[in-house]
Scaffold this motif. Sequence first.
Motif, PDB file in Angstrom:
ATOM      1  N   GLU A  22       0.819  -1.217   0.000  1.00  0.00           N
ATOM      2  CA  GLU A  22       0.000   0.000   0.000  1.00  0.00           C
ATOM      3  C   GLU A  22       0.857   1.274   0.000  1.00  0.00           C
ATOM      4  O   GLU A  22       0.676   2.149  -0.839  1.00  0.00           O
ATOM      5  CB  GLU A  22      -0.926  -0.016   1.222  1.00  0.00           C
ATOM      6  N   GLU A  23       1.802   1.354   0.935  1.00  0.00           N
ATOM      7  CA  GLU A  23       2.595   2.581   1.052  1.00  0.00           C
ATOM      8  C   GLU A  23       3.482   2.799  -0.179  1.00  0.00           C
ATOM      9  O   GLU A  23       3.637   3.924  -0.653  1.00  0.00           O
ATOM     10  CB  GLU A  23       3.458   2.562   2.316  1.00  0.00           C
TER      11      GLU A  23
ATOM     12  N   PRO B 182      11.796  -2.797   7.173  1.00  0.00           N
ATOM     13  CA  PRO B 182      10.598  -1.961   7.390  1.00  0.00           C
ATOM     14  C   PRO B 182      10.946  -0.530   7.808  1.00  0.00           C
ATOM     15  O   PRO B 182      10.233   0.418   7.450  1.00  0.00           O
ATOM     16  CB  PRO B 182       9.838  -2.704   8.502  1.00  0.00           C
TER      17      PRO B 182
ATOM     18  N   ALA C  50       9.580   2.861   6.061  1.00  0.00           N
ATOM     19  CA  ALA C  50       8.955   3.947   6.838  1.00  0.00           C
ATOM     20  C   ALA C  50       9.701   5.268   6.623  1.00  0.00           C
ATOM     21  O   ALA C  50       9.083   6.344   6.585  1.00  0.00           O
ATOM     22  CB  ALA C  50       8.923   3.584   8.319  1.00  0.00           C
TER      23      ALA C  50
ATOM     24  N   GLU D 172       8.599   6.649   3.394  1.00  0.00           N
ATOM     25  CA  GLU D 172       7.278   7.279   3.557  1.00  0.00           C
ATOM     26  C   GLU D 172       7.409   8.691   4.123  1.00  0.00           C
ATOM     27  O   GLU D 172       6.705   9.607   3.709  1.00  0.00           O
ATOM     28  CB  GLU D 172       6.420   6.455   4.516  1.00  0.00           C
ATOM     29  N   PHE D 173       8.288   8.799   5.121  1.00  0.00           N
ATOM     30  CA  PHE D 173       8.494  10.128   5.700  1.00  0.00           C
ATOM     31  C   PHE D 173       8.955  11.105   4.634  1.00  0.00           C
ATOM     32  O   PHE D 173       8.484  12.245   4.575  1.00  0.00           O
ATOM     33  CB  PHE D 173       9.528  10.065   6.837  1.00  0.00           C
TER      34      PHE D 173
ATOM     35  N   GLU E  34       5.961  12.000   2.584  1.00  0.00           N
ATOM     36  CA  GLU E  34       4.921  12.735   3.324  1.00  0.00           C
ATOM     37  C   GLU E  34       5.367  14.126   3.781  1.00  0.00           C
ATOM     38  O   GLU E  34       4.609  15.088   3.682  1.00  0.00           O
ATOM     39  CB  GLU E  34       4.513  11.946   4.581  1.00  0.00           C
TER      40      GLU E  34
ATOM     41  N   SER F 135       3.931   8.555   9.035  1.00  0.00           N
ATOM     42  CA  SER F 135       5.286   8.001   9.101  1.00  0.00           C
ATOM     43  C   SER F 135       6.101   8.473  10.303  1.00  0.00           C
ATOM     44  O   SER F 135       7.092   7.856  10.657  1.00  0.00           O
ATOM     45  CB  SER F 135       6.042   8.355   7.818  1.00  0.00           C
TER      46      SER F 135
ATOM     47  N   LYS G   5       6.396   5.841  13.061  1.00  0.00           N
ATOM     48  CA  LYS G   5       6.450   4.433  12.666  1.00  0.00           C
ATOM     49  C   LYS G   5       7.690   3.717  13.175  1.00  0.00           C
ATOM     50  O   LYS G   5       7.648   2.544  13.504  1.00  0.00           O
ATOM     51  CB  LYS G   5       6.380   4.320  11.140  1.00  0.00           C
ATOM     52  N   LEU G   6       8.811   4.424  13.184  1.00  0.00           N
ATOM     53  CA  LEU G   6      10.043   3.775  13.616  1.00  0.00           C
ATOM     54  C   LEU G   6      10.067   3.634  15.134  1.00  0.00           C
ATOM     55  O   LEU G   6       9.883   4.620  15.859  1.00  0.00           O
ATOM     56  CB  LEU G   6      11.276   4.575  13.178  1.00  0.00           C
TER      57      LEU G   6
ATOM     58  N   GLN H  46      14.482   0.651  16.029  1.00  0.00           N
ATOM     59  CA  GLN H  46      14.772   0.741  14.589  1.00  0.00           C
ATOM     60  C   GLN H  46      15.499   2.024  14.238  1.00  0.00           C
ATOM     61  O   GLN H  46      16.076   2.154  13.166  1.00  0.00           O
ATOM     62  CB  GLN H  46      13.459   0.698  13.797  1.00  0.00           C
TER      63      GLN H  46
END
Lengths: 600, 600
Positions: free
Chosen positions: A483-484, A558, A562, A565-566, A569, B588, B591-592, B596
Motif C-alpha cells: 500500500e505505502e 521496514p 517507513a 514514507e516520511f 509525506e 510516518s 512508525k520507527l 529501529q
Amino acid sequence: MPNYISPLRDINFVLNDFINFEKIYERYPQSKDKMNSEIVDQYLQVAADFCENELYPLNRVGDQQGCKLRNGIVTTPDGFKEAYKKYVELGFPALTGDEAYGGQGFPSLLWIAISEILTSCNWAWGMYPGLSHGAMSTIEHHGTDEQKKNYLPKLISGVWTGTMCLTESHAGSDLGLIRTKALPNNDGSYVISGEKIFISAGEHDLSQNIVHIVLARLPNAPAGTKGISLFIVPKFNIDQDGNILDRNGVVCSALEHKMGIHGNATCALSFDNAKGFLIGPENRGLHCMFTFMNSARIGTAIQGLAASESSYQGALAYAKDRLAMRSLSGPQNPELSADPIIVHPAVRNMLLTQKVFAEGSRALAYYLSVYVDIAKLSNDESEKKIAEDKLALLTPIAKAFMTEMGVESAKNGMQVFGGHGYIAEHGMEQIARDVRISTLYEGTTEIQSIDLLFRKVLGSKGELIKLLIEEIKEETQHIPQHEEIASMYIKLENLVKEWHELTTYIQEELSSNPVEVGTISVDYLYFSSYVIFAYLWLKMAMAAQDKISQESTDEFYPAKIATAEFYFERILPRTLVHAELIKSQTKSLFKLSPHQFKFD
Amino acid sequence: MPNYISPLRDINFVLNDFINFEKIYERYPQSKDKMNSEIVDQYLQVAADFCENELYPLNRVGDQQGCKLRNGIVTTPDGFKEAYKKYVELGFPALTGDEAYGGQGFPSLLWIAISEILTSCNWAWGMYPGLSHGAMSTIEHHGTDEQKKNYLPKLISGVWTGTMCLTESHAGSDLGLIRTKALPNNDGSYVISGEKIFISAGEHDLSQNIVHIVLARLPNAPAGTKGISLFIVPKFNIDQDGNILDRNGVVCSALEHKMGIHGNATCALSFDNAKGFLIGPENRGLHCMFTFMNSARIGTAIQGLAASESSYQGALAYAKDRLAMRSLSGPQNPELSADPIIVHPAVRNMLLTQKVFAEGSRALAYYLSVYVDIAKLSNDESEKKIAEDKLALLTPIAKAFMTEMGVESAKNGMQVFGGHGYIAEHGMEQIARDVRISTLYEGTTEIQSIDLLFRKVLGSKGELIKLLIEEIKEETQHIPQHEEIASMYIKLENLVKEWHELTTYIQEELSSNPVEVGTISVDYLYFSSYVIFAYLWLKMAMAAQDKISQESTDEFYPAKIATAEFYFERILPRTLVHAELIKSQTKSLFKLSPHQFKFD
C-alpha cells in the motif's frame, strides 16, 4: 562529543540491495575480480577501523589547533602527520590509481564509500588526500607519458600529495579573470608567476612533495576563459627519476582564518618565477580542468552527505539520552524524571529529516559513482554516452543539493541539542561550521544551478532530463503489492510529469530570456533534486520490500520503508514552492535600481 | 570587514510613516512629552554615533579574543569595559527605567530601536546591558519596595548589571527539573546552593556588582514547575544603603566554548551557600519569570533582526563592488572587466530576501513593542487587554521567525560573498555564528511553536487569531488605487482566509490528539509568521504610497513598494508547503520504534 559509528549496515544496503553492485561490475574485465562483496567488505572494515580510531579522535583537535604558518612552513594539527603515515601504509591513496603506476585500479564506487566514512570522521584531514585525487586524475587524463611517469607513482603511493590552484583574490566563480602568468623557457618548461588564494592543502607537513596543478595565462593568450592553460608546478623540483631536488619558487604567504575546516591548510600561494610544465593543450586549461571539477564536485557532495550523517548520529544519540518534558501522549518513561526528547514530534521530525538526507545522499552519491565507473570502464559507446550524460545532469544536482541538505542537517543537529548544540565540546557546532564551506567552494549552489539549467537542461534541449525520466520509468515499473509503496509510486509519477512540464515550460516560454531563466534556476535545481531523491527513496523502499518478500526479518527493512514514507509525506511537499516560483512572474526582482538599493 | 551604517532612514519610516508613533504616545500622560520626533531623533543619533564608533570596531575584537577566566575573575575583550563606561555616561541604561529610581521612563519602543542598532554593531557586547534589562524588569514587577530601593537605582544607572539564572546542565527547556536549592535563614534571607550553566554575562569586569536573578527550590516545594521560586542573589552582598560589602557565595566555575558570541561571558555559576532574597511569592518563580521571558524573547527577536540587517548591509556592499561574469542580458559595465555581481538574478534574489526580512523584522519588532508600551501605559482595561492578547500571540512568532530568518539571512550573506564569505576578515561568517544561538536560547523555535499553537491559539479557542485578523481587516480597508498594492491586498485577503481555515481545522480535527498538534506546530508557526509579514509589508507599501500621493519624490518610497512586491511574489509562496504539511497526514513520523532508529 558524540561517537561516530561507520554506517556499514546502510552502506551495505546501498551497495548490495539498492545498486546490486556485483552484477554491474562483473560486466567489465577491469573490475570483475575486484568488486565482489568479500573484498569490498574487507576494505570497508579496514577503512572504518582506521577512520574511527585514528581520524575521528583528531577531529576536534584539528578544529581547536588549526594549522600554523611559520617562515613559510605549515604545521598541521597534532596527530595529522602520523595519521597520514598510517593511511599511506594501509595503501588507501593507491586505491583507484592506475595499475600501470602502482595503483590498485579499483572503481570509484569503493573510494566513494570509504571517502564518506573518512569525511564523516574528519573533514579537514580528509581534504589532504582528497585534493591529491584531483591532481592525480588531471595528470592521468591530460598528462604526457613522461609527466605520468614523473608524478603518478609518488602521488598514487601517497608519498606526495597534490593541489588544484584555480582561484585568485579577484577571480573565483569567474576564472576568466585570472592573471597568473606563464612564460615559456627554452627547455619546454615555463616560468609561473602570480598569486593564488584558497588553495586547500596548499602547503603542509604530511608529504615529501606537493604537486600543484595551476591555471595560468600564456603570453598573448586570448582574454577570458579561452586563454587559460594548465601547468604542473611541484613544490620541490625533481629530476627525471622523480628524486627531489631544490625548492621551486612557490611559497605559502598566508593561511586563511576560516569559519571551519581549521585542520586543513587553506593557503595563499605566491608563485614567483616557479618552474612549471604545461599539461594538456595551450589555452585549453579550463577544459582540462573540468575532468577534475566534476570529480571535485562529487567529492564535495560526499562532504554534504558526511555532514548529514554525522549530525544525524550525534542528534540521534542525544535525543535518546536527553530527558525533557513528557510525551504529548502521556509519560512514556514514568520511571524517569522526564521522557527522552525523541518522543517529541518536532525532535523526531528533525531526526527523520536528517535521516532521509543522510541515507538519500548516500544513495545518490553511490549511484552517481556507478556512472562515473561505467563511463570509464565500458567499451560500449552507447552505454558510455548514457552514463556520461546522466553524470552531466546529476553532478550539479548532487553537489548543490547534498551540500545544502548537509547545511540543513547540521542546523537540525544543533537544534536537537538545544543550547548545548552551541557548545564546542558536543561537536555539533563544528559540523555546522565545517559544512558551511561546501555550498561555497567548487562552485556555489547558484553556479551549480546555472550549470544545470543553462548548460545541461537547455543545452541538451531537454534530452538529458528525458534520459533520466526513462530510467525512472524503467526502474519503477514493477511496483510490489504494498500500500505505502504504491502510494509513493503515484506521487512520484505525478511529480515526474510535473518536472517534465516545468522543463518544457522553461524551454518554450522562458529560454528566449536568459534573465528569467537565471531567476528561476535555483528553484529548478531544488525541484529537480527533490524529484531525484523521491526516485531514489522509492527504489530503496522497493529494494527493502524485496528483502521482506524474501522472508528477511531484519528490522532494517521496514524501517527503510517507513523512512521513505516520511520523505514522501513530510519532505516532498517542498516542491510546491519551487514549482510555484518557477511558474510565477517575477516582476519585482529587477525593479530596484542600484541607487535605490541602499540602507542609509 | 563591511562597514555598518545605522539604518536611520528605514527606522524613521517605521516609526513615523508606518507606526505614526507620535499619535499613539501622545495619548498617554507618561509618554506624551517624551515621544516626539525631535527627542527620538536625537536619541537615535546619539545611539548611532556611539554604536558605530565605539561598539562596531570592537565586534571582531570580541570574537577573536573572547572572554578569559582566571582564578574566578572574568576579563572581557579589549575595549569592552571602556565602551560600557561611555554607555553608562551617556545614560542609556536608564532609558526605560522607572523615574522613581532614577530612570528616564521612556517607553520600550525607543529602547527597541536603539537596541537594534546596538545589537547590529556588537551582539556579544549588547548582551551585557541586555541582560540587565531582564533583571531590572523582574525587580520592578515583582520586587518589594525595599528590594526596589536596594537594587533598582544601581541597575538603572548601569553601575551594576544583572543576569537571569535559569538553566542547569540537565534542565533547559524543561525548567521543572531544576535542582538548585534555597534554604531559609532566620532573618528572612535564604541560602542558595546549586550549579547553573549558560548564564550570559554571569561574571565580567564591566560593572561593580552583578545582580543574579536565580530560579531555585524551597524545601518541600512541589515537584516540577510548580515548586520553583525566584531569588535575588548579588555577586557582592550590600548593606541597606546599597554599599558593597563582602563577596557572596557565587563564583564562575567555567566559561563555555561557543560557536559564536565570544565576547559575551557565558558562565557556569556555582552557588555555594550564597545569600539570596525571595522575589515574588513562594513557588511562583516560573510565573514571575514570564515577565522577563517575554521581554527576553522580544530582545532575542531583535537579535534576529540585527543579523538580517548586518548581513544584508555586508552582502549589498560586496555585491555592488565585486566583479564576476557578465549580466545574462549582456554587459552592464562594458568598461569593467566584468559586471558587479548585483546584476545576477540569484544574487539579487538573496539580497532582496535579506532586505524583506531585515525591514519586515524591524516593522514587526517595533509594532510589537508598541503593544508592550500600550499594555503598560494604558488605563483603559479593554485597550490594555487587547494589547496583552496580541503580545501573547505575536511574541513566540517574532522570537522564532525573526531569529530563523536571521539565520537564513546570515547564510545568504555568506553565500553572496562566495568563498570569501567563509573567511573571518570579511565579517560575514561571524554574523552566521553569532546568530545561530538565537534559535536556541530563550526557548527554541520548536518550543515557541508549542507555546504559540497549544497555549496561545488553542488555549484561547482561536480568539487571539480572530483579534489579529480583525486588526488586519481594519488596517487594510482603505487600499489605494495602485495596481501592485491592490494585487498584494488580494493575496493577503486569501491568505488570511486560509489562516483562519487552517486554525479552525486544527481546533476541530486535531486538537483531541496533542501528538498531531505537536507534529504540525512548527509549520503552523511558519505559516502564521508569513501571514503577519505579508500584513506588515502591505501596510508598509500603503504607508509608502501615502507619501507618494502627498507628492514625495523620495526614491525610498517606490523602493519600499517594490520590496513589498518581492515579498509577495518570491517569499509568500513558501506558505504552500506549510499549509500542505498542516493539512496532510503524517503516518510516518512515529512508525520507527526507538530500536529501529539507529545507524549501525
